[in-house]
Scaffold this motif. Structure first.
Motif: not given
Length: 343
Positions: A1-4, A10-11
């Motif tokens: 999964m690729i997160l923006p 935020d993480l």
């Protein structure tokens, strides 16, 4: 999964702050209460006896009202609470989304993050309470009294040309706002989120090379301040020879004034695009003035004597043309021709 990238940031914040992040059940009573409100025209905020207000730019006016309410909170905190640290600040807003959170808008989320970052760096605890609009009279009254006519300013083109003509580099814009300031260091008459000083008449103008485009009703007061502080800078004033201040302006010149019309290409409003109400008849003067008598005397020695003082009988012999535009004045027996800004 690729997160923006936004999610990754935020993480990363949680990874960095997880060990120290906590939430008290009760933080105590707030030391400061800020009332905020926004409309599609502008924003207002009040904290005790202090207040701040402003209008939106043409781009900001296109934003949703929830975003504008959050922006009013941000500007209210930055304007009225800039010296607050290690305390509890409560925000009262009549917008449920702004007060309680929960917006799914990316723009609102980014803005809310900026507000919390501002609070975290100051160790400020923020709490928000929804207040019905009928009860939020503190901030609402500021929106009802917004004066849009205070935002008129020179265009970047006219401002740059004036500086080039006078070979002058000012260090402070004395009468400006968040939307129309020409220099990074500027002064506003009320608290502002980004202004360096508040109320130009409370600071010493002497150490600064200033640029001033004051409301016309304050021109006389500005001249008194320039004289008492021995300051030097550029003053923008209307060509109104019948006004009492006009002779005072001429007597403080250290360079020939430049004149230009108040048309849309020279005078603009940051919130709406239209000509100034007086554009058809208003002519403005850019004057380099000084409260230093030595600088004034040096300039006046370069002026020639007037051969036709006002009130005297017209001389029989012809004299050389001193001005092709009709803007030439006489002060203390000296002739002062006005040069066009665009030649």
């Amino acid at each position: 999964m690729i997160l923006p990238n936004a999610s990754l940031r935020d993480l990363q914040w949680w990874v960095t702050n997880l060990d120290t992040a906590f939430r008290n059940i009760h933080i105590g009573e707030p030391e400061c209460i800020v009332h905020t409100d926004a409309s599609l025209t502008g924003w207002g905020a009040k904290c005790e006896r202090m207040s701040a207000q402003g209008i939106w730019s043409s781009g900001e006016k296109c934003r949703p009202i929830n975003y504008l309410e959050l922006l009013a909170i941000q500007y209210g905190l930055q304007s009225l609470c800039r010296v607050h640290h290690d305390c509890h600040i409560r925000i009262l807003s009549d917008n449920v989304i702004a007060a309680m959170g929960g917006s799914k808008s990316e723009g609102c989320d980014i803005l809310a993050t900026e507000i919390w970052d501002w609070a975290i760096t100051r160790q400020v605890w923020l709490s928000a309470v929804h207040t019905p609009g009928a009860e939020n009279t503190e901030a609402d009254s500021l929106l009802r009294n917004l004066n849009l006519n205070l935002e008129w300013s020179l265009t970047a083109r006219a401002f740059t040309r004036i500086l080039e003509d006078f070979c002058f580099t000012p260090s402070v814009d004395l009468f400006a706002s968040r939307l129309n300031h020409k220099l990074e260091t500027y002064v506003l008459w009320k608290p502002d989120p980004f202004a360096t000083f508040i109320d130009a008449f409370t600071i010493d103008w002497g150490p600064h090379s200033f640029y001033a485009f004051p409301p016309f009703c304050l021109v006389s007061k500005c001249l008194q301040k320039i004289s008492s502080n021995g300051a030097t800078g550029i003053l923008i004033a209307p060509v109104w020879p019948t006004q009492t201040y006009f002779a005072f302006v001429l007597s403080m010149l250290v360079d020939l004034p430049r004149h230009f019309k108040a048309i849309r290409s020279n005078l603009m409003h940051p919130s709406f695009h239209q000509a100034h109400p007086l554009s058809s008849q208003l002519v403005l003067l850019a004057c380099k003035v000084s409260g230093n008598p030595l600088l004034v005397q040096e300039f006046w020695q370069t002026l020639r004597m007037s051969s036709y003082p006002p009130g005297d009988r017209s001389p029989l012999n012809s004299t050389t043309c001193s001005s092709r535009n009709g803007l030439s004045f006489v002060c203390q027996g000296k002739q002062i021709p006005c040069l066009p800004l665009y030649r």
